[in-house]
Every structure is written in structure tokens, then in C-alpha cells.
Design a protein around this motif. Sequence first.
Motif: not given
Length: 571
Positions: A111-118, A135-136, A245-247, A560-566
Motif C-alpha cells: 500500500m502507498d497510502g492509508v485511510v484509518l476508519l475509527t 509513516d505513510l 504528504l506523510r504523517m 519511535g518510528k520504524s519506517g515503511d521498509e519491509v
Amino acid sequence: MCAYRSSEWFGKTGKMGFLYRSWMKNQGIPDDMFDGRPVIGICNTWSELTPCNAHLRDIAESVKKGVLEAGGFPVEFPIMSLGETLLKPTAMLFRNLASMDAEESIRGNPMDGVVLLTGCDKTTPSTMMGAASVDLPTIVVPGGPMLNGHYNGEQIGSGTAVWKLTDDLKLGKITQDEYLAAESCMSRSAGHCMTMGTASTMACMVESLGMCLPGGAAIPAVDSRRKVLARMSGRRIVEMVKEDLRMSKILTRDAFENAIKVNAAIGGSSNFIIHLTAIAGRIGVDIHLEDYDNLGSSIPLLLNLMPSGKFLMEDFFYAGGVPVIMNELNDKMNLDTLTVSGKSHRENIVGKCNCYNREVITSYDDPLIPEAGIVVLKGNLALNGAVMKPSAATPALMQHTGRAVVFENIEDYHSRVDDPDLDIDETCVMVLKHVGPVGYPGMPEVGNMVLPKKLLEKGVTDMVRISDGRMSGTAFGTVILHVSPESAIGGNLALVHNGDMITLDTKNRSINVDVSDEELSLRRKNWLKPAYVTDRGYVGMYVRHVQQADKGADLDFLTGKSGDEVLRDSH
């Protein structure tokens, strides 16, 4: 082909491209959906066991339409849902687990972007914590509040009515049949609590942080404009991916300061502190407990909404919602911060900040309460801090000294609170131990202890209450919460005895027990650390790694951030 993150899956040639695309095609997805367009993950916290989120499947369909219209490829995925009303022992115990579910689902999938349904209390912070770690580009679509409750010609609000009606039942003011009838009257539509409980607070937090489209917090769940918001959010996330436009570009220090000030002005839940601190820890913004007092305690209460007022979220929406609050706080806010719209708050609220009901939203110059933000207390009873919500408290109790009546745990409280022989009067201070992050475990919403029946019968409506637990945002009273360090790990709260004199001094931000350091040291030598409730699985891991309330009660290895790298590509 655009080098979006998802191209590492769907853009591959040969065997691996075949595998990635082929298995997705069993859902009827045509070839052109894999042509390099942005893949948008729709993170859905839908569950029938989370009543506040039970309508989110419908909301997801609106998001998908928007994504498709903007040229994206929507993929919906579930994560663990947390319903405050049903989940035992407390949904807060599993907030961090759900955040891990969100984080790993987002990172590990194309995925390249995320929509959070809360919706319900913990689904907003948990998904935001997980998404912040990756941080996508991310946008939040809050599920929206229920319609106003109505009972016997009066408005009743989620949670807030429960405490009041339960007291009335206890005193014989209403019958059991009337009590049952009120259940249906309170919860009459899809959506989360329509009081300024934690769910509504979280929605307003999201909007004030700039993480949802303007006006998105207060629209009722069943209003067609909620679906429009979802659809427009689906369109917008595709553009956010194209803009990268990341978080982390939105969740700046200024954004967190905005959220603290808005929370004060709306009389938001004290749980806000726990959750915002945890989100800040994930994105890498330094927020301290004192910031909530320094930034928010001088902000006036502008929103006349239960439990700090008399109206409900539907009324807030009709009056203008969060944009009106921001406009009233204009000189106090950082309105030039960036939001998910790609514009600043200042630009977002243009044309949306007219107030249509001054009884619901007051002006800054004529507030309901001059200073209403969360107060942070320190002293020998809370070396690392405790919190109190002044807008829900009794002014006469804000400076108070009383004799401690101690309950060693929640079971002790339930077994003795209504005992006619309990040595307690309205001047006493009720103390509840072992309900913190480690002690319960999970830090339940039991801090607003129901008063003893014999005092309710006398007409007593509030007392000073102290615990290392939390209280529902729908609750009220002079309640000291989040005492840190907690009793289960040896905080001084564990050493309080029946009869000790405790002084609350809100003006001087202090909470102290009148016991010498020497006596506390002696008591500590005789104190025995309680055994963990379990060594097994997630809960065993939780009690060993959970941070204290003043740090947001996140797990220490998740900050702390971990990033989007698998981590590895096994293919």
C-alpha cells in the motif's frame, strides 16, 4: 510506471509479479488496477463486538468510491477492534496490541497510502500509533457520534446518563423498568458516544491535529454528510500519495500543541493525555506531561457539552463543530500548520467557522469556565504526576484535605463500598490502588468510583477520589487519575493507609499524603510487590514492557518510528 511503494509487489515481472497479481485477481480485480496507480489501504476497525464501529463497513464503501474516482486502487483490511463497552478486562490493555496489528499490516502489505476508519475510544489512537510508526501518507475518517439520546422529554448522553441513572436506581428514584427503558433511549443510532467522552475527544483530537478533513469530527454517524466525508477522504488520500504528504509532515510539535488547546476548550476526556502522548512517542515529537498543563490549563471551556455541560455532539455539529472552536482560539492556535487537506487550518476554516448556536459554543470572551484544561498534579503521592479534569470537578473540592479511605484493589472496593459500617463521610478521600497499567493490568476506567450508598442517600454528589487508573470521558467528579508511578510497581500510592490525611491543592498543582519520608520508607520495607496476573502471551509481555501513564502507557520497545521498509523480501 510510477515508482510507488506498491510497485515492489505489483510492478514486478516474472514469477513474483505473476504471484502477487494472480492471487489478487481471484477477487475479480481487472488487469488495469495493477497499472501503477496508488494502492490505498483502508484500515477498518469494524466489528459487531465494537458497537460504536459496527457501521464502518458502510463507511468503507464510500471511501472506496472516492479512491476509485481519484484513480487509486482501494484495498480494505481488518485489524483487531477494541470496544470499550464489552471487551474485558479493559480495551486499554489491548490498545498497544492493536497498534502493532495496524503497524505490521501497513508495513508488510503493498500500500502507498492509508485511510484509518475509527470510532470507539481505543481504535483511534491504536491505528494512529501504528500508522505513525510506518509513516505513510495517512488520513483518518472518524465514524461519528450517535444521534442525541432522549428519555422522558430530556436529552440523555452516552455514559454520563449511566452514572446518573445508576445513582437514581440505587436511591430508589427510578424503577428497574425505567432504568431498562433508558438503555434504548440513550443508544438509538449507529455511532460512538455522543457526549464528550473519549471517542468524541479522539475525533476532535484527529481534526485539531490536522489528520482528517475539516469539520469531520462532529458529523453524526448516520448523517449522509458522514458518507460524503468518507468519499472525499478517499479522493484526497490518492492526492496525498502523489504529494508524498506523510504523517510526519503533519504531526509536528505545533500540531500537538493545537490538539492540547482544543481539548481544553471542548472539555475533552482526560484519556486524551494518555493517547496523544503515545502518538507523539511514535512519531518522534517530544511531549511531556507538564505540556498539558502549561499549554492547556489557561484555556477557557467554550463547549457546553456533557459531561461538562448540557448539550451533545449532534448539537455541536449543528453549532459549527471544531472549526468554530479553532476560530475562537485563533490567537492561541498555530493555525498555519499543515493538514491532510494540503492546506493549513487557517485556510481550512474559512467559510466554516460561523457559530450557529452560542448556547452550545460560547465566545472566547464569554466562556463557560475561564480556565478548563487538564491540570497536572505532583507531590509525594504522585512523584511523576497525576491529572485532573477541572471542568468535570466540584470547585469547592479543588482545595481539600481529608482522611483516606483505602481500597486495595477493585474487588475490595466492590465488596465494601456499600457496607453500612464503612467508616467514611463526605470529607474523606477515596483511594483506589492497583488499577494502573501493570496493576490491573491495562489501567481500566474505574477511577470515578461510585460513592457509597449511604452518602448518596445523604445527598452527597461528589468526593475527592484518587487512583492510578483512568475514568471514562463521559464521567464527572473531583477525580485524581493516572497517578504515576503506580501502586503495583511500588509508587507511593501503594503505601497509603486508612486514616492518612491527603491534601489536594489544585491551585498549587499538588497532591500529597501527610506522611513523613521516614514513615514512607518504613512502610516500603514492609511492602510486597504483587505477582503479575499472568506470565502468558501478550498480557505477560505487556506487564513487563508497558510504560507508566505519564509516558503514554505504550510498550517501551514500540516508541519511535520504524519506517515503511519491509524487514526482508523472501521472494
